[in-house]
Structures are given as C-alpha cells and as structure tokens.
Design an enzyme around this catalytic site. Structure first.
Site, mmCIF file in Angstrom:
data_model
loop_
_atom_site.group_PDB
_atom_site.id
_atom_site.type_symbol
_atom_site.label_atom_id
_atom_site.label_comp_id
_atom_site.label_asym_id
_atom_site.label_seq_id
_atom_site.Cartn_x
_atom_site.Cartn_y
_atom_site.Cartn_z
ATOM 1 C CB ALA A 190 7.063 0.759 -6.329
ATOM 2 C CD GLU A 191 1.838 1.186 -4.029
ATOM 3 O OE1 GLU A 191 1.662 1.945 -3.051
ATOM 4 O OE2 GLU A 191 1.383 1.423 -5.165
ATOM 5 C CB SER A 192 5.251 -0.813 1.612
ATOM 6 O OG SER A 192 5.546 -2.160 1.233
#
Length: 281
Positions: free
Chosen positions: A176-178
């Site tokens: 989800a982040e990167s």
C-alpha cells in the site's frame, strides 16, 4: 469488528523508540545485502525453507509463508521450487486446487530443466495453463511476479518476527505504501518501501530510508510502536501509520480523511482473515 494483535513487553516497547543498537544495524546490513544481491545460490535455501513451512518440518506449518519462499526461489529460476508449486496447486495442499495454475508451474519447471513424470503431464494435457501466479489459501494473489518483489517479500518474512509482526501484514503495508519500490518518494516527503518521513526515520534509527533493509526495520519498528500505543487495535495502528498518531487521538478513532479511510480499508481487505486475536507468528 476490532482486530487486536498481541503487544510486547514494556521493555521491548521502549527499545523500539530508541536508535537501533549495533546488533540491529548488523542485521539491517545483512538483510540489505540479501535484498540487493539475491544470488542464485539462495534458491535452494529458499526452496528448502519453503518445504519446511509447507510440511511443518521443525517449524509450525504455514502455507502462506511456504508460498513466499517457493515463489521467490521459482522467480530466480529454481526448477525444484517451480515443480513443488505445481504439485501444491495440483493437490490443493493448504491452498485452493487450481489445475490451470498447476500446469503453468509444472511447465515452468520443465522449461528450467526439471524432469516431469510423463504420465503426470499426459493426464493434464487438456488443461489450459494460466499465467504464473502465487495464490494463497484465501485466494489472494500475492503479486510476487518480479524477482525483486519476491526478494523483498523474503526479507520481510525473515525480519518481521523480530518485531512480533505478522509478515503478511507487513507485506500489505509495503504494498500500500510503495508497491515495493525502494526509491518511492511521496509528494509529502515520505521515502522508501514503508514511506518513512525524515522525522520518523530518525526516530527509529534509519540513516538512509532508500536502503531497503533500513527502511523495513524502521517501518516495522514504527508499526509495532503504534500497535503498542493503541493497545493492539490494528485499525487505529494503520490509521496512525498513514495520518500520524496525533490525528488518531485527536479524532478518537480513524480520522475522517478519505485517504486514510481508504488506506486502512484496503490493507484490511487484503490482509483478510490472517489477523486473529492470538499471536500470529
């Protein structure tokens, strides 16, 4: 439903908020080298580890963890790992049976030099192969198609137990982040795999947030710290990771920000039934 994860002792919680000691830095460098290099020699070790988790040999049986190691080895062109994945999906061993996926992995094993029983392939001749994929027991595609992504998944599964975190949860946070990009940079200045802002990176002893192992270590330490702060409430910990712990406390729950609510919901949907009220690793 409130998902609560086990929390640590107070002494370990205090340690997470302090700069990493020499042993932690050495661990970071070891994992960094593993992620950066991922030599072909790692393939048999990953295959062996995957089979240990698949069969529960000396470790607790864990089909999803087995899948990560086998997929990483197969992504590095290990024929035995590809063959074992084919058998796993053909027999439905702790995953949903999928003949099309089984044929795809068996054919890949054969291309890589693994001899296959002629009668086995003859019995599957009419089956249309599917694209190669790693589908876990809940039907979730782990999306470990590239060797780099699979290498990072192995690093996560190796490191997460040191922070008493479920590797499957960390995998979804990184996604989800990167989306597994070690060089990711957000418009808000968050950096690396787990998108650490500079202040958070310094707080958890990360000197270079673009180094995968350092970033993973800092992000996992922060996630564990948030779980401690919010009494193991996973929704609040994830909201704090996205919007900051102060925002969660100010709003008395998940902040009413569209981005944060989407972020929490997306991770929890993919993480799915892996979260329980008992220790996960």
């Amino acid at each position: 439903m409130v998902i609560r994860l086990p929390i640590k002792s107070s002494s370990l919680t205090t340690a997470l908020s302090e700069p990493a000691p020499l042993a932690g830095l050495l661990l970071g460098w070891v994992l960094l080298l593993a992620v950066a290099a991922a030599p072909a020699d790692a393939r048999p070790a990953w295959t062996e580890k995957g089979l240990q988790y698949l069969h529960g040999e000396g470790v607790a049986r864990d089909a999803d963890r087995a899948l990560v190691y086998l997929c990483a080895a197969a992504g590095r062109r290990d024929p035995v790992a590809a063959y074992e994945l084919g058998l796993l999906y053909l027999q439905g061993r702790n995953v949903q049976r999928d003949d099309g996926l089984a044929v795809a992995w068996l054919a890949q094993a054969e291309r890589l030099g693994e001899p296959l029983p002629p009668k086995l392939m003859e019995s599957l001749r009419s089956v249309q192969p599917k694209p190669l994929a790693c589908i876990d027991r809940s039907g979730r595609n782990l999306e470990l198609s590239s060797p780099r992504r699979a290498d990072l998944a192995v690093a996560i599964y190796d490191m997460a137990p040191r922070f008493e975190l479920d590797p499957a949860l960390v995998l979804e946070v990184v996604r989800a982040e990167s989306n597994f990009d070690p060089r990711a940079r957000s418009h808000k200045g968050a950096l690396g795999l787990m998108q650490l802002i500079p202040a958070t990176a310094r707080r958890f002893g990360v000197d270079d947030p673009f180094e995968p192992a350092q970033n993973l270590r800092g992000g996992m330490a922060y996630l564990r710290w948030l779980l401690e702060r919010f009494d193991g409430d996973l929704r609040l910990a994830l909201a704090g990771y996205n919007a900051g712990e102060e925002a969660v406390e100010r709003h008395g729950g998940v902040p009413p920000y569209a981005e944060t609510q989407d972020y929490v919901g997306r991770i929890l949907r993919r993480y799915g039934n892996a979260a329980t009220d008992s220790p996960l690793i």
